[in-house]
Design a protein around this motif. Structure first.
Motif, short mmCIF file in Angstrom:
data_model
loop_
_atom_site.label_atom_id
_atom_site.label_comp_id
_atom_site.label_asym_id
_atom_site.label_seq_id
_atom_site.Cartn_x
_atom_site.Cartn_y
_atom_site.Cartn_z
N ASN A 112 -10.94 64.81 16.10
CA ASN A 112 -12.15 64.48 16.29
C ASN A 112 -12.93 65.41 17.10
N VAL A 113 -14.12 65.65 16.78
CA VAL A 113 -14.81 66.73 17.58
C VAL A 113 -16.00 66.22 17.73
N ALA A 114 -16.73 66.55 18.90
CA ALA A 114 -18.18 66.14 18.87
C ALA A 114 -18.86 67.57 19.93
N MET A 115 -19.97 67.79 19.63
CA MET A 115 -20.76 68.72 20.33
C MET A 115 -21.86 68.13 21.47
N ALA A 116 -22.07 69.04 22.41
CA ALA A 116 -23.10 68.72 23.56
C ALA A 116 -23.32 69.74 24.24
N GLY A 117 -24.54 69.67 24.94
CA GLY A 117 -24.81 70.73 25.83
C GLY A 117 -26.73 70.73 26.26
N VAL A 118 -26.65 71.42 26.93
CA VAL A 118 -28.22 71.85 27.65
C VAL A 118 -28.68 72.87 27.05
N SER A 119 -29.90 72.79 26.55
CA SER A 119 -30.61 74.10 26.07
C SER A 119 -29.87 75.04 24.99
N PHE A 120 -29.49 76.09 25.29
CA PHE A 120 -28.50 76.80 24.35
C PHE A 120 -27.47 76.13 23.50
N PRO A 121 -26.65 75.55 24.29
CA PRO A 121 -25.41 74.79 23.46
C PRO A 121 -26.13 73.37 22.81
N ALA A 122 -27.38 73.14 23.02
CA ALA A 122 -27.73 71.97 22.33
C ALA A 122 -28.39 72.71 21.02
N ILE A 123 -28.96 73.66 21.19
CA ILE A 123 -29.64 74.40 19.95
C ILE A 123 -28.50 74.69 19.06
N LEU A 124 -27.43 75.29 19.41
CA LEU A 124 -26.19 75.37 18.58
C LEU A 124 -25.66 74.29 18.10
N ALA A 125 -25.38 73.23 18.87
CA ALA A 125 -24.99 71.82 18.28
C ALA A 125 -25.85 71.24 17.15
N LEU A 126 -27.00 71.52 17.02
CA LEU A 126 -27.98 71.15 15.85
C LEU A 126 -27.63 72.11 14.82
N ALA A 127 -27.90 73.42 15.19
CA ALA A 127 -27.51 74.39 14.19
C ALA A 127 -25.90 74.14 13.28
N THR A 128 -25.18 73.76 14.14
CA THR A 128 -23.63 73.54 13.46
C THR A 128 -23.79 72.14 12.65
N ALA A 129 -24.41 71.19 13.43
CA ALA A 129 -24.44 69.87 12.65
C ALA A 129 -25.19 69.87 11.44
N VAL A 130 -26.06 71.02 11.14
CA VAL A 130 -26.92 71.20 9.88
C VAL A 130 -25.55 71.55 8.95
N GLN A 131 -24.68 71.99 9.21
CA GLN A 131 -23.62 72.59 8.42
C GLN A 131 -22.82 71.46 8.04
N ARG A 132 -22.63 70.46 8.49
CA ARG A 132 -21.74 69.04 8.29
C ARG A 132 -20.51 69.57 8.26
N PRO A 133 -19.80 70.08 9.12
CA PRO A 133 -18.40 70.44 9.15
C PRO A 133 -17.55 68.87 9.25
N PRO A 134 -16.67 68.80 8.43
CA PRO A 134 -15.82 67.29 8.30
C PRO A 134 -15.38 66.74 9.70
N ALA A 135 -15.02 67.62 10.59
CA ALA A 135 -14.39 66.92 11.78
C ALA A 135 -15.59 66.64 12.85
N LYS B 246 -35.46 79.70 8.70
CA LYS B 246 -34.20 79.38 8.20
C LYS B 246 -33.09 79.01 9.22
N PHE B 247 -33.52 79.46 10.63
CA PHE B 247 -32.47 78.92 11.63
C PHE B 247 -32.43 77.72 12.06
N LEU B 248 -33.41 76.90 12.14
CA LEU B 248 -33.58 75.71 12.69
C LEU B 248 -35.07 75.17 12.47
#
Length: 631
Positions: free
Chosen positions: A136-159, A245-247
């Protein structure tokens, strides 16, 4: 491919904190089990990671900080040091991963690469397969890691189970690269340096016997991808595929896991336009918090840190959206320099749909609900130095403190309401619908929304920008309170010198209560100098700009009024005084407010997401708009 583990050196953590002003302090009550190494992507690229495991027997759920700064050497990266120890105390691992081309990770740095999201999905899957992980994995962060969390979540990784993005962007072009179509020179320049914040670790890691970091750093730089140079060369939305296409809000609709999103209204770096993207999320899996203040300062609030830890733990432990006990929407007001709010308004719905109101500019310079019956014009010199000039010389702080500099006569037009008879709870984006003329082919426009308080002080509320040649509207996305411009090269049109031209300037989302006895003022001026962290590369040719008011030139402000909240929690006896509210500084008002009192209590809505007065205005002036703004 094998993974190398070795201790994370405390000196490394300390150096990162110094370099990037991390909020990390001591590791907290729980001493983690620290390790680091490299994880492989499918194309063979090795990404550096750093890992804190809670003591005791695993496996553990994990929160991922995926960042372009230095998460691979410090899992708290920037500003996560207040939340990370709380997670460890709850038996949740914290892992930081540096994206390709940054820190000690291999690969070439490409700003906002379309690979970042798919890479992030691979990282999530890798974490879920590790023996210390329970999958079980969550993603979090401020600013740059927040942007990357959204960009990753768009990909819908199963975990992936949940994301906690704090002050991200929602659109690359409109939020950061070219606000209003004007190049954000300061941000692009700073990012050219900040993308290398992890580089000093190459020497440190080499001294510790790891040669991979130094080798990776040598291969990260590509002269074709120097951020400031590359950004300056792609000035339109259709200049580069990354802009669309990025976000984008449309892509964010794909996110299928719970989201606790946070936006800072006066965010001096990324702004508050991510609010629009969050509105596209599934309401049953979304919780939002909006607060006044600076970029990322929410993490200094103990109240917010507790909410963040509760959110992550709930969904990492298998909790459902229906069981997470938090308001769907929280609006924090009066967030002070002590990093706690004076007032919290809560709603049980998301997104919140406000009532649309309109204030019309009058020939006497006032703003009132009724349309004007006579014509007038007000002029200002462009670009006379505006209050944000000389930031680095006089006020070395990249926030709205530059607003404190003097307002020079003749450099702006101010439109002001009489004193309000009751509180006005403004919410969401706003549109400054202007009719301008100038003996020039192009001008850059800044609109500044301020509250003129009874003591004669002006409190900063919000801003927006537009290059006049970028005035063409995206008709499918624009709304009465939200003009969305196409920013496409084929739609760019110069002004016709001397001809009165309509344009709509977007004012970024905000939640602000204009107190009874105060007035609302709208400045129209040039974006000369710094506005927070933004130094917009404006058109420098001097001219005179005229703002036209009248029945056929309806300059006006269209904005939202929030409904009454479900609950209100007052944490202080009164809202903080002028000067103590974070990133909403006050200055002396250069002019008086109109006489009398203005009540908006019974003012009817002037149109919601479409229709109403806006539709009638559009139909009336459609031929003019089409000729001047689209063709």
């Amino acid at each position: 491919m094998g993974v190398e583990l070795r201790p994370v050196r405390r000196a490394a953590v300390g150096l990162v904190c110094l370099l990037v002003a991390s909020a990390s302090t001591a590791l907290g009550a729980v001493e983690p089990i620290a390790s680091s190494g490299y994880l492989p992507l499918s194309d063979g690229t090795q990404l550096r990671y750093s890992l804190y495991l809670p003591p005791g027997e695993g496996p553990f759920p994990a929160t991922l900080i995926y960042s372009g700064y230095n998460a691979g050497n410090n899992p708290y990266d920037i500003s996560f040091g207040g939340i990370g120890p709380m997670l460890l105390e709850r038996g949740i691992a914290v892992i930081g991963v540096s994206l390709r081309g940054t820190g000690c990770s291999q690969g070439v740095w490409v700003p906002f690469s379309l690979r970042w999201g798919p890479d992030g999905a691979e990282v999530v899957d890798w974490i879920a397969r590790q023996p210390w992980s329970d999958g079980n994995v969550a993603m979090a962060g401020v600013s740059f890691p927040a942007i990357l969390a959204l960009a990753t979540a768009v990909q819908r990784p199963p975990a992936l189970r949940a994301v906690l993005p704090m002050v991200p962007l929602g659109e690359l072009y409109r939020d950061v690269a070219y606000p209003g179509g004007i190049f954000n020179l300061t941000f692009a320049s700073a990012w050219t340096l900040m993308q290398k914040v992890g580089t000093p670790f190459s020497l440190f890691e080499a001294l510790q016997g790891d040669t991979r970091c130094g080798t990776a750093v040598l291969g990260q730089n590509d002269p074709r991808h120097i951020t400031v140079v590359e950004a300056a060369s792609i000035p339109y939305v259709d200049s580069d595929e990354r802009y669309e296409k990025f976000l984008t809000p449309e892509l964010i609709e794909r996110i299928a896991v719970p989201v606790l999103g946070q936006v800072g209204w006066q965010d001096e770096q990324l702004g508050s336009r991510a609010w629009h993207a969050f509105e596209r999320l599934d309401p049953s899996r979304t919780w939002m918090l909006g607060v006044n203040g600076a970029h990322g300062s929410i993490v200094h609030s103990a109240r917010f840190r507790a909410l963040a830890a509760d959110f992550l733990e709930h969904f990492l432990r298998g909790g459902g959206p229906q069981d997470f006990d938090a308001p769907r929407l929280q609006i924090w007001k009066g967030f002070s320099t002590d990093h706690e709010p004076a007032l919290i308004e809560t709603y049980d719905q998301w997104p919140l749909v406000p009532q649309t109101l309109t204030l019309h500019a009058q020939p006497d310079g006032s703003l009132r609900p009724e349309p004007p019956t006579a014509d007038a014009a007000f002029s200002y010199l462009y670009p006379l130095p505006a209050p944000s000039t000389l930031t680095l010389v006089l006020v070395p702080n990249p926030t709205q403190l530059t607003y404190l500099l003097p307002v020079l006569p003749g450099g702006s037009v101010a439109l002001t309401t009489p004193a309000l008879a009751e509180d006005l709870r403004m919410f969401g984006p706003a549109s400054a619908d202007l009719w301008l003329s100038a003996p020039a082919l192009d001008v850059d426009v800044q609109v500044s929304l301020v509250e003129v308080r009874p003591d004669g002080r002006e409190m900063f509320v919000q801003r927006g920008w537009l290059r006049a040649s970028h005035r063409a509207l995206d008709e499918t996305r624009s709304q009465p309170r939200l003009p969305v411009h196409t920013h496409r090269q084929a739609d760019a049109r110069n002004l016709t010198p001397g001809e009165v031209t309509p344009l709509r300037v977007e004012i970024m989302p905000v939640a602000h209560t204009f107190a009874a006895g105060s007035s609302l003022r709208l400045y129209i001026e040039a974006p000369l100098g710094f506005s927070g962290f933004r130094q917009l590369a404006l058109n420098p040719l001097p001219t005179q700009v005229s703002v036209h008011v009248g029945p056929q030139t309806p300059t006006r402000l269209v904005f939202g009024r929030a409904p009454a909240p479900k609950s209100t929690l007052r944490l202080t006896d009164a809202l903080p005084g002028c000067g103590s509210v974070e990133n909403q500084p006050c200055r002396s008002s250069p002019q008086a407010v109109p006489e009398g009192s203005l009540s908006l209590a019974d003012t009817p809505s002037t149109g919601g997401r479409g229709g109403g007065a806006w539709t009638r205005w559009l139909l009336l002036f459609a031929p003019l708009l089409r000729r001047r703004c689209v063709q």
